[in-house]
Design a protein around this motif. Structure first.
Motif, PDB file in Angstrom:
ATOM      1  N   LYS A 648       0.860  -1.177   0.000  1.00  0.00           N
ATOM      2  CA  LYS A 648       0.000   0.000   0.000  1.00  0.00           C
ATOM      3  C   LYS A 648       0.900   1.231   0.000  1.00  0.00           C
ATOM      4  N   VAL A 649       0.889   1.962  -1.114  1.00  0.00           N
ATOM      5  CA  VAL A 649       1.793   3.106  -1.233  1.00  0.00           C
ATOM      6  C   VAL A 649       1.455   4.181  -0.210  1.00  0.00           C
ATOM      7  N   ASN A 650       0.184   4.553  -0.147  1.00  0.00           N
ATOM      8  CA  ASN A 650      -0.240   5.589   0.800  1.00  0.00           C
ATOM      9  C   ASN A 650      -0.436   4.970   2.188  1.00  0.00           C
ATOM     10  N   ALA A 651       0.685   4.610   2.798  1.00  0.00           N
ATOM     11  CA  ALA A 651       0.657   3.954   4.106  1.00  0.00           C
ATOM     12  C   ALA A 651       0.210   4.922   5.191  1.00  0.00           C
ATOM     13  N   ASP A 652      -0.204   4.365   6.319  1.00  0.00           N
ATOM     14  CA  ASP A 652      -0.620   5.207   7.452  1.00  0.00           C
ATOM     15  C   ASP A 652       0.562   5.990   8.009  1.00  0.00           C
ATOM     16  N   SER A 653       1.723   5.376   7.997  1.00  0.00           N
ATOM     17  CA  SER A 653       2.933   6.056   8.471  1.00  0.00           C
ATOM     18  C   SER A 653       3.402   7.041   7.408  1.00  0.00           C
ATOM     19  N   GLU A 654       3.563   8.322   7.802  1.00  0.00           N
ATOM     20  CA  GLU A 654       3.980   9.336   6.852  1.00  0.00           C
ATOM     21  C   GLU A 654       5.378   9.051   6.320  1.00  0.00           C
ATOM     22  N   ILE A 655       6.254   8.514   7.179  1.00  0.00           N
ATOM     23  CA  ILE A 655       7.618   8.183   6.743  1.00  0.00           C
ATOM     24  C   ILE A 655       7.579   7.090   5.672  1.00  0.00           C
ATOM     25  N   MET A 656       6.761   6.057   5.931  1.00  0.00           N
ATOM     26  CA  MET A 656       6.660   4.958   4.962  1.00  0.00           C
ATOM     27  C   MET A 656       6.054   5.462   3.643  1.00  0.00           C
ATOM     28  N   ARG A 657       5.048   6.331   3.777  1.00  0.00           N
ATOM     29  CA  ARG A 657       4.392   6.863   2.572  1.00  0.00           C
ATOM     30  C   ARG A 657       5.387   7.651   1.724  1.00  0.00           C
ATOM     31  N   ARG A 658       6.149   8.557   2.356  1.00  0.00           N
ATOM     32  CA  ARG A 658       7.113   9.354   1.606  1.00  0.00           C
ATOM     33  C   ARG A 658       8.170   8.462   0.950  1.00  0.00           C
ATOM     34  N   ASN A 659       8.607   7.454   1.664  1.00  0.00           N
ATOM     35  CA  ASN A 659       9.642   6.566   1.121  1.00  0.00           C
ATOM     36  C   ASN A 659       9.123   5.802  -0.095  1.00  0.00           C
ATOM     37  N   ARG A 660       7.881   5.360   0.012  1.00  0.00           N
ATOM     38  CA  ARG A 660       7.314   4.594  -1.104  1.00  0.00           C
ATOM     39  C   ARG A 660       7.041   5.500  -2.315  1.00  0.00           C
ATOM     40  N   LEU A 661       6.626   6.750  -2.056  1.00  0.00           N
ATOM     41  CA  LEU A 661       6.442   7.679  -3.171  1.00  0.00           C
ATOM     42  C   LEU A 661       7.777   7.999  -3.835  1.00  0.00           C
ATOM     43  N   ASN A 662       8.820   8.151  -3.034  1.00  0.00           N
ATOM     44  CA  ASN A 662      10.155   8.347  -3.613  1.00  0.00           C
ATOM     45  C   ASN A 662      10.595   7.120  -4.409  1.00  0.00           C
ATOM     46  N   LEU A 663      10.161   5.935  -3.938  1.00  0.00           N
ATOM     47  CA  LEU A 663      10.477   4.708  -4.670  1.00  0.00           C
ATOM     48  C   LEU A 663       9.764   4.696  -6.027  1.00  0.00           C
ATOM     49  N   LEU A 664       8.518   5.215  -6.061  1.00  0.00           N
ATOM     50  CA  LEU A 664       7.811   5.314  -7.344  1.00  0.00           C
ATOM     51  C   LEU A 664       8.570   6.233  -8.296  1.00  0.00           C
ATOM     52  N   HIS A 665       9.122   7.320  -7.738  1.00  0.00           N
ATOM     53  CA  HIS A 665       9.934   8.202  -8.589  1.00  0.00           C
ATOM     54  C   HIS A 665      11.147   7.457  -9.138  1.00  0.00           C
ATOM     55  N   ASP A 666      11.765   6.613  -8.303  1.00  0.00           N
ATOM     56  CA  ASP A 666      12.918   5.834  -8.781  1.00  0.00           C
ATOM     57  C   ASP A 666      12.518   4.918  -9.933  1.00  0.00           C
ATOM     58  N   ILE A 667      11.269   4.374  -9.864  1.00  0.00           N
ATOM     59  CA  ILE A 667      10.782   3.517 -10.958  1.00  0.00           C
ATOM     60  C   ILE A 667      10.656   4.334 -12.241  1.00  0.00           C
ATOM     61  N   THR A 668       9.989   5.495 -12.150  1.00  0.00           N
ATOM     62  CA  THR A 668       9.787   6.313 -13.351  1.00  0.00           C
ATOM     63  C   THR A 668      11.116   6.826 -13.899  1.00  0.00           C
ATOM     64  N   ALA A 669      12.046   7.157 -12.992  1.00  0.00           N
ATOM     65  CA  ALA A 669      13.346   7.651 -13.444  1.00  0.00           C
ATOM     66  C   ALA A 669      14.133   6.565 -14.159  1.00  0.00           C
ATOM     67  N   ALA A 670      14.061   5.342 -13.617  1.00  0.00           N
ATOM     68  CA  ALA A 670      14.777   4.226 -14.246  1.00  0.00           C
ATOM     69  C   ALA A 670      14.205   3.928 -15.628  1.00  0.00           C
ATOM     70  N   CYS A 671      12.867   3.883 -15.708  1.00  0.00           N
ATOM     71  CA  CYS A 671      12.232   3.610 -17.004  1.00  0.00           C
ATOM     72  C   CYS A 671      12.470   4.763 -17.975  1.00  0.00           C
ATOM     73  N   GLY A 672      12.526   5.988 -17.451  1.00  0.00           N
ATOM     74  CA  GLY A 672      12.717   7.160 -18.293  1.00  0.00           C
ATOM     75  C   GLY A 672      14.082   7.260 -18.915  1.00  0.00           C
ATOM     76  N   LYS A 673      15.009   6.417 -18.507  1.00  0.00           N
ATOM     77  CA  LYS A 673      16.340   6.447 -19.113  1.00  0.00           C
ATOM     78  C   LYS A 673      16.334   5.891 -20.534  1.00  0.00           C
TER      79      LYS A 673
END
Length: 682
Positions: A648-673
């Motif tokens: 669940k990306v939008n986790a109850d924990s704000e720290i977990m949520r931010r980390n997972r959203l940053n992980l989504l950015h890593d996915i888009t950045a990797a594919c965007g290469k």
């Protein structure tokens, strides 16, 4: 149901207009008949030098009754409104029908128009077609107002049914329709009646007229090739000339003549061009030597001396024409052997464009650019510049002045005669190529350098003076020049960043965009979708067309796989969630995710997969190895799928949520290469 036969008989129609005219006749008449309510099974159009013919099979004998309903005024409307409605419909008040409508009772009229006989409809449609026929050029003759491509003599128009043939009666400026036609002008003069299309075709052939242009062309080619084969020679194929000659004769008679010995030393292309353009002769060559030795001419009649007089006359005219060509050739050779620069100096007085200077100034620009491009294409810089300086010298020659289509080719002959190497001489001929989509692409380095320089100078010059193609107008063939550059770069796998040629001029981005549009058209024919090209155009280095196409081909192949398709879906899911979160929170989640905050095995696996993919993708991209880079990206498909299923990306924990959203950015950045996947449709 009856069949229609229409023939419009006139003086000789120019060959280049006949096929288009036959098609126009079919379309205009059939459209008019259908609009009037008639239907038919099939239609065919034919042409000869003296006639256009249309045949329609199974035409309905009359149009159907048509009932039309019109809404009139309300019952309580002023009397004058009702009177106007009655006048418009031609009905009386008691023939109207009152119906209840939302705004009150309203009058309605039902008008039935009875069907009309096919003969009546044809008697309107055909004269209108003839009077408004879209000839490129037409003429009036006599005292009438009718215009036709050449003086019109007669119109045959009959409807044939089981009980016989009926003439469709009409009169066009005194030309009354009938059921008769004429055969060959010389071999079968006089008129004769016809009763059907089959009867028409058979009687025409008896009267020495072959109705079908295709049949005439086949007969010409069959007789010509057989005649040449019997002499141990072969006819030079020329489909355009064959179609033209088939439009010059109604009864083709093929004759073969000899070329005088004095002219056999002329280049084969000169002989072929002179005979084709001036006499409409086919060239007959010796397959072993490649030399043109004889010619084929097509007469329009049989003669008692089997064409001897015709051939004698043709030989006399041909000798005069070839004498001119021989004079041009010998005079040009004399100048070429003495000093080719004499021709290039003359170009100082020839304007290329009033804003771009003379041809000589243009040659200077092309020579400088060819020298600059030489190392990129693997050519010697001095040789490339020399080739560029003589490539257009033949524009001053007498032969090219007489036959402009021989420019380049004659340049090669003259350069060889002047003592230049075969590679430099070849560039004179090759630098115009490729001229069209089916034209071969030069591969010799010097030729490639000069061909690129020639086309790039044209494009940059006209962009610099803001003379660009608009709509369908392209008077300077700039689209063709851009496609030529594209094919030269791709056909020779050349790395050439175009911005280095444009030198960051204020128009450079617009010209690059023009190249990209041409590239899309070219790649569409290679079955690469436009959105794939757009995804690659968004990447850095898009001015290197060969690199761009290499990336697009790899991406297209990758997307055709299950891994590629699913990875794109995973990318889009990640991008959508990330975009929504950033819009909601007013911040960007692009600062790198930390594996220490990963809770699930799926998260940890995705972190590891991204690290592995990045390690493989980056060196592959640096080596322009796009298939390997995309193969490495395919490894992300399963970890991304597992991540979205379990986490669940939008986790109850704000720290977990931010980390997972940053992980989504890593996915888009990797594919965007590998490409901008956001531009892919679907």
């Amino acid at each position: 149901m009856p069949d229609l036969l229409l023939e419009i008989f006139s003086e000789e129609i120019p060959a280049r207009m006949q096929t288009r005219a036959a098609n126009d006749l079919k379309k205009l008449v059939t459209d008019g008949l259908v609009e009037a309510g008639l239907t038919y099974k099939s239609a065919g159009a034919f042409s000869t030098p003296r006639r256009l013919c249309l045949t329609i099979e199974d035409l309905t004998s009359e149009s159907p009754d048509v009932t039309e309903e019109r809404k009139g005024p309300r019952a309580d409307a002023p009397e004058k409104a009702l009177e106007g409605f009655l006048r418009a419909t031609g009905l009386t008040k008691d023939q109207l029908e009152l119906r209840d409508e939302k705004k009150g009772q309203t009058y309605f009229a039902r008008i039935t128009k009875p069907g009309r006989a096919a003969t009546d409809i044809l008697a309107e449609v055909i004269p209108a077609t003839i009077r408004n026929f879209p000839w490129p050029k037409s003429m009036r003759w006599g005292a009438g107002s009718l215009r036709w491509v050449r003086p019109l003599h007669s119109v045959l128009c009959i409807l044939t049914a089981e009980d016989g043939a009926e003439t469709v009666p009409f009169d066009i400026d005194g030309i009354v329709s009938g059921n008769t036609t004429e055969g060959h002008r010389f071999m079968a003069p006089g008129r004769f009646e016809v009763s059907s299309f089959d009867d028409y075709v058979a009687k025409l052939k008896s009267a020495k007229v072959v109705l079908s242009a295709e049949e005439r062309a086949e007969a010409i080619w069959h007789d010509a090739t057989n005649m040449a084969f019997a002499a141990g020679l072969e006819v030079v194929e020329d489909k355009g000339l064959l179609a033209e000659v088939a439009g010059l004769v109604e009864w083709p008679v093929v004759l073969m003549g000899e070329i005088g010995a004095d002219f056999l030393g002329l280049p084969p292309e000169v002989l072929q061009t002179s005979m084709r353009e001036h006499q409409k002769f086919f060239s007959v060559k010796n397959a072993k030597t490649g030399l043109i030795e004889r010619f084929i001419t097509v007469a329009n009649r049989e003669t008692v001396d089997h064409g001897a007089t015709i051939l004698a006359g043709n030989n006399k005219v041909l000798s005069a024409r070839l004498s001119d060509a021989k004079f041009f050739w010998e005079n040009d050779l004399r100048i070429a052997k003495a000093d080719v620069s004499e021709w290039t100096q003359r170009l100082e007085n020839v304007t290329f464009h009033n804003k771009l200077g003379t041809q000589a100034a243009r040659i200077d620009r092309i020579a400088a650019l060819a020298r600059e491009l030489a190392p990129i294409v693997g050519a010697d810089a001095d040789d490339a510049e020399t080739a560029a300086r003589i490539a257009k010298a033949d524009l001053s020659s007498e032969m090219v002045y007489e036959f402009p289509e021989l420019q380049g080719l004659m340049g090669r002959y003259y350069a060889e005669a002047a003592g230049y190497s075969s590679e430099i001489a070849a560039a004179a001929e090759d630098h115009y190529s490729p001229l069209g989509p089916s034209d071969d692409v030069p591969t010799a380095p010097i030729s490639v350098a000069v061909a690129l320089a020639d086309k790039l100078d044209t494009l940059t010059g006209f962009w610099a003076i803001d003379e660009k193609p608009t709509g369908s107008k392209d008077p300077f063939a700039l689209r063709r020049a851009a496609l030529g550059v594209i094919r030269l770069l791709l056909g020779n796998a050349l790395t050439l960043p175009l911005q280095t040629v444009f030198k960051d001029a204020d128009w450079s981005d617009d010209l690059l965009s023009f190249f990209h549009d041409r590239l899309k058209v070219y790649l569409r024919d290679q079955d690469i979708p436009h959105d794939v090209i757009d995804a690659c155009l968004a990447m850095p280095g898009n001015d290197d067309l060969a690199l761009l196409v290499k990336r697009a081909e790899a991406l297209s192949a990758f997307l055709a796989t299950e891994d590629g398709e699913n990875l794109v879906q995973g990318y889009k899911r990640a991008a959508n969630i990330l975009t929504q979160a950033e819009a909601k929170d007013g911040v960007e989640y692009r600062y790198g995710a930390d594996v220490k905050y990963a809770e699930t095995d799926e998260e940890k696996t995705l972190f590891a997969a991204l690290e592995t993919a990045s390690a493989a993708v980056q060196p592959a991209l640096e080596a322009d190895d796009f298939p390997t880079a995309m193969s490495a990206m395919a490894g992300l498909r399963a970890p991304i799928d597992a991540f979205f299923e379990a986490v669940k990306v939008n986790a109850d924990s704000e720290i977990m949520r931010r980390n997972r959203l940053n992980l989504l950015h890593d996915i888009t950045a990797a594919c965007g290469k590998i490409a901008d996947l956001s531009r892919l449709e679907g």
